[in-house]
Design a protein around this motif. Structure first.
Motif, PDB file in Angstrom:
ATOM      1  N   VAL A  39     -24.757  39.730  41.737  1.00 30.85           N
ATOM      2  CA  VAL A  39     -23.481  38.136  43.082  1.00 30.85           C
ATOM      3  C   VAL A  39     -24.264  39.132  44.036  1.00 30.85           C
ATOM      4  N   GLY A  40     -24.484  37.890  44.738  1.00 33.34           N
ATOM      5  CA  GLY A  40     -24.340  38.515  46.677  1.00 33.34           C
ATOM      6  C   GLY A  40     -25.380  38.543  47.298  1.00 33.34           C
ATOM      7  N   TRP A  41     -25.823  39.573  48.331  1.00 37.80           N
ATOM      8  CA  TRP A  41     -27.021  39.057  49.067  1.00 37.80           C
ATOM      9  C   TRP A  41     -27.157  40.449  48.733  1.00 37.80           C
ATOM     10  N   ALA A  42     -28.838  40.282  48.879  1.00 34.62           N
ATOM     11  CA  ALA A  42     -29.852  41.488  49.578  1.00 34.62           C
ATOM     12  C   ALA A  42     -30.796  41.477  49.591  1.00 34.62           C
ATOM     13  N   PRO A  43     -31.504  41.968  49.886  1.00 33.36           N
ATOM     14  CA  PRO A  43     -33.093  41.487  49.846  1.00 33.36           C
ATOM     15  C   PRO A  43     -34.031  41.728  48.056  1.00 33.36           C
ATOM     16  N   LEU A  44     -34.602  41.663  47.900  1.00 30.38           N
ATOM     17  CA  LEU A  44     -35.833  41.585  47.491  1.00 30.38           C
ATOM     18  C   LEU A  44     -37.042  42.355  47.774  1.00 30.38           C
ATOM     19  N   GLU A  45     -37.637  42.968  47.038  1.00 24.51           N
ATOM     20  CA  GLU A  45     -38.449  43.752  46.682  1.00 24.51           C
ATOM     21  C   GLU A  45     -40.028  42.551  46.386  1.00 24.51           C
ATOM     22  N   LEU A  46     -40.872  42.920  47.163  1.00 30.07           N
ATOM     23  CA  LEU A  46     -42.371  41.796  47.312  1.00 30.07           C
ATOM     24  C   LEU A  46     -43.254  42.443  46.383  1.00 30.07           C
ATOM     25  N   ILE A  47     -43.743  42.158  45.706  1.00 31.46           N
ATOM     26  CA  ILE A  47     -44.393  43.152  44.875  1.00 31.46           C
ATOM     27  C   ILE A  47     -45.363  42.151  45.825  1.00 31.46           C
ATOM     28  N   GLU A  48     -47.114  42.672  45.689  1.00 28.53           N
ATOM     29  CA  GLU A  48     -48.127  42.901  46.380  1.00 28.53           C
ATOM     30  C   GLU A  48     -48.043  41.257  46.635  1.00 28.53           C
ATOM     31  N   ALA A  49     -48.429  40.665  45.432  1.00 31.00           N
ATOM     32  CA  ALA A  49     -48.780  39.155  45.550  1.00 31.00           C
ATOM     33  C   ALA A  49     -47.280  38.716  46.035  1.00 31.00           C
ATOM     34  N   GLY A  50     -46.270  38.215  46.358  1.00 32.22           N
ATOM     35  CA  GLY A  50     -45.113  38.043  46.965  1.00 32.22           C
ATOM     36  C   GLY A  50     -45.990  38.062  48.466  1.00 32.22           C
ATOM     37  N   ARG A  51     -45.964  39.865  48.805  1.00 29.83           N
ATOM     38  CA  ARG A  51     -46.546  39.732  50.691  1.00 29.83           C
ATOM     39  C   ARG A  51     -47.530  38.923  51.211  1.00 29.83           C
ATOM     40  N   LYS A  52     -48.471  38.570  49.432  1.00 30.45           N
ATOM     41  CA  LYS A  52     -49.184  37.921  50.260  1.00 30.45           C
ATOM     42  C   LYS A  52     -49.422  36.034  50.084  1.00 30.45           C
ATOM     43  N   SER A  53     -48.331  35.623  49.202  1.00 30.56           N
ATOM     44  CA  SER A  53     -47.584  33.847  49.000  1.00 30.56           C
ATOM     45  C   SER A  53     -47.516  34.008  50.574  1.00 30.56           C
ATOM     46  N   CYS A  54     -46.926  32.132  50.493  1.00 31.02           N
ATOM     47  CA  CYS A  54     -46.243  31.503  50.866  1.00 31.02           C
ATOM     48  C   CYS A  54     -44.940  31.918  51.504  1.00 31.02           C
ATOM     49  N   LEU A  55     -44.808  32.678  50.632  1.00 35.13           N
ATOM     50  CA  LEU A  55     -43.102  32.920  50.375  1.00 35.13           C
ATOM     51  C   LEU A  55     -42.857  34.240  50.974  1.00 35.13           C
ATOM     52  N   GLN A  56     -43.793  34.836  51.563  1.00 32.04           N
ATOM     53  CA  GLN A  56     -43.978  36.459  52.943  1.00 32.04           C
ATOM     54  C   GLN A  56     -42.837  36.821  53.512  1.00 32.04           C
ATOM     55  N   PHE A  57     -42.564  34.877  53.449  1.00 29.92           N
ATOM     56  CA  PHE A  57     -40.864  35.761  55.076  1.00 29.92           C
ATOM     57  C   PHE A  57     -40.083  36.288  54.691  1.00 29.92           C
ATOM     58  N   LEU A  58     -39.726  36.011  52.985  1.00 28.10           N
ATOM     59  CA  LEU A  58     -38.249  37.081  52.275  1.00 28.10           C
ATOM     60  C   LEU A  58     -38.791  38.442  52.103  1.00 28.10           C
ATOM     61  N   ALA A  59     -39.797  38.962  52.957  1.00 30.29           N
ATOM     62  CA  ALA A  59     -39.517  40.617  52.912  1.00 30.29           C
ATOM     63  C   ALA A  59     -38.230  40.388  53.361  1.00 30.29           C
ATOM     64  N   PRO A  60     -38.024  42.148  52.388  1.00 28.95           N
ATOM     65  CA  PRO A  60     -36.832  42.896  52.735  1.00 28.95           C
ATOM     66  C   PRO A  60     -36.621  43.502  53.837  1.00 28.95           C
ATOM     67  N   GLU A  61     -36.894  43.562  54.443  1.00 32.77           N
ATOM     68  CA  GLU A  61     -36.802  43.468  55.846  1.00 32.77           C
ATOM     69  C   GLU A  61     -36.401  42.225  57.169  1.00 32.77           C
ATOM     70  N   GLU A  62     -36.593  41.009  56.338  1.00 33.25           N
ATOM     71  CA  GLU A  62     -36.505  39.410  57.419  1.00 33.25           C
ATOM     72  C   GLU A  62     -35.500  38.857  56.655  1.00 33.25           C
ATOM     73  N   VAL A  63     -34.964  39.173  55.915  1.00 36.02           N
ATOM     74  CA  VAL A  63     -33.862  38.265  55.234  1.00 36.02           C
ATOM     75  C   VAL A  63     -33.708  38.548  53.685  1.00 36.02           C
ATOM     76  N   PRO A  64     -31.891  39.248  54.145  1.00 39.29           N
ATOM     77  CA  PRO A  64     -31.721  38.646  52.577  1.00 39.29           C
ATOM     78  C   PRO A  64     -31.145  37.416  51.596  1.00 39.29           C
ATOM     79  N   VAL A  65     -31.095  37.660  50.332  1.00 39.13           N
ATOM     80  CA  VAL A  65     -30.920  36.339  50.044  1.00 39.13           C
ATOM     81  C   VAL A  65     -30.007  36.514  48.957  1.00 39.13           C
ATOM     82  N   LEU A  66     -29.653  35.013  48.703  1.00 38.05           N
ATOM     83  CA  LEU A  66     -27.954  34.819  47.736  1.00 38.05           C
ATOM     84  C   LEU A  66     -29.028  34.902  46.566  1.00 38.05           C
TER      85      LEU A  66
END
Length: 142
Positions: A39-66
């Motif tokens: 529970v709370g705001w924290a970054p994700l660890e994008l796996i390599e496939a995630g860094r290449k996906s359309c959701l790459q903007f969720l990279a930890p240095e970019e945005v914490p998510v709920l």
């Protein structure tokens, strides 16, 4: 069975939190109580496939998510694993045109702030009124 038919037809689908758990289960993956609540705001660890996906903007240095869940899911066998956290390894996956997100990408800090203020001041019905009208309008079109 609507979800299974939608997945089989490769229709665009986005499952968030419980929705992602439903998608995972529909694809044959295990959904289970997590070891602890996340529970709370924290970054994700994008796996390599995630860094290449359309959701790459969720990279930890970019945005914490709920994060706001106690249950978790295994990544479905035919899914591409896109993100994890230490508390919950299965945070995001993709199968065809379907994405499953354990976290809440649809919520930002201003939304939480307004919602919390509405609850604490007893004005939650004011906040929900536009949503209720929209829900009734959609239901009326069926």
């Amino acid at each position: 069975r609507l979800l299974e038919r939608r997945l089989a037809a490769d229709r665009p689908t986005l499952g968030i939190c419980l929705g992602a758990q439903m998608v995972a289960r529909a694809l044959g993956a295990k959904v289970y109580p997590g070891g602890r609540k996340e529970v709370g705001w924290a970054p994700l660890e994008l796996i390599e496939a995630g860094r290449k996906s359309c959701l790459q903007f969720l990279a930890p240095e970019e945005v914490p998510v709920l994060h706001w869940h106690g249950d978790a899911f295994a990544i479905p066998a035919r899914a591409e694993h896109l993100a994890a956290t230490l508390a919950c390894p299965g945070q995001m996956f993709r199968v065809g045109r379907c994405y499953g997100l354990q976290f809440h990408v649809e919520v930002d800090l201003p939304t939480v702030t307004v919602s919390a203020a509405a609850v604490t001041t007893g004005r939650l019905s004011t906040l929900l009124r536009p949503m209720n009208r929209a829900t009734k309008a959609v239901a009326g079109r069926r």
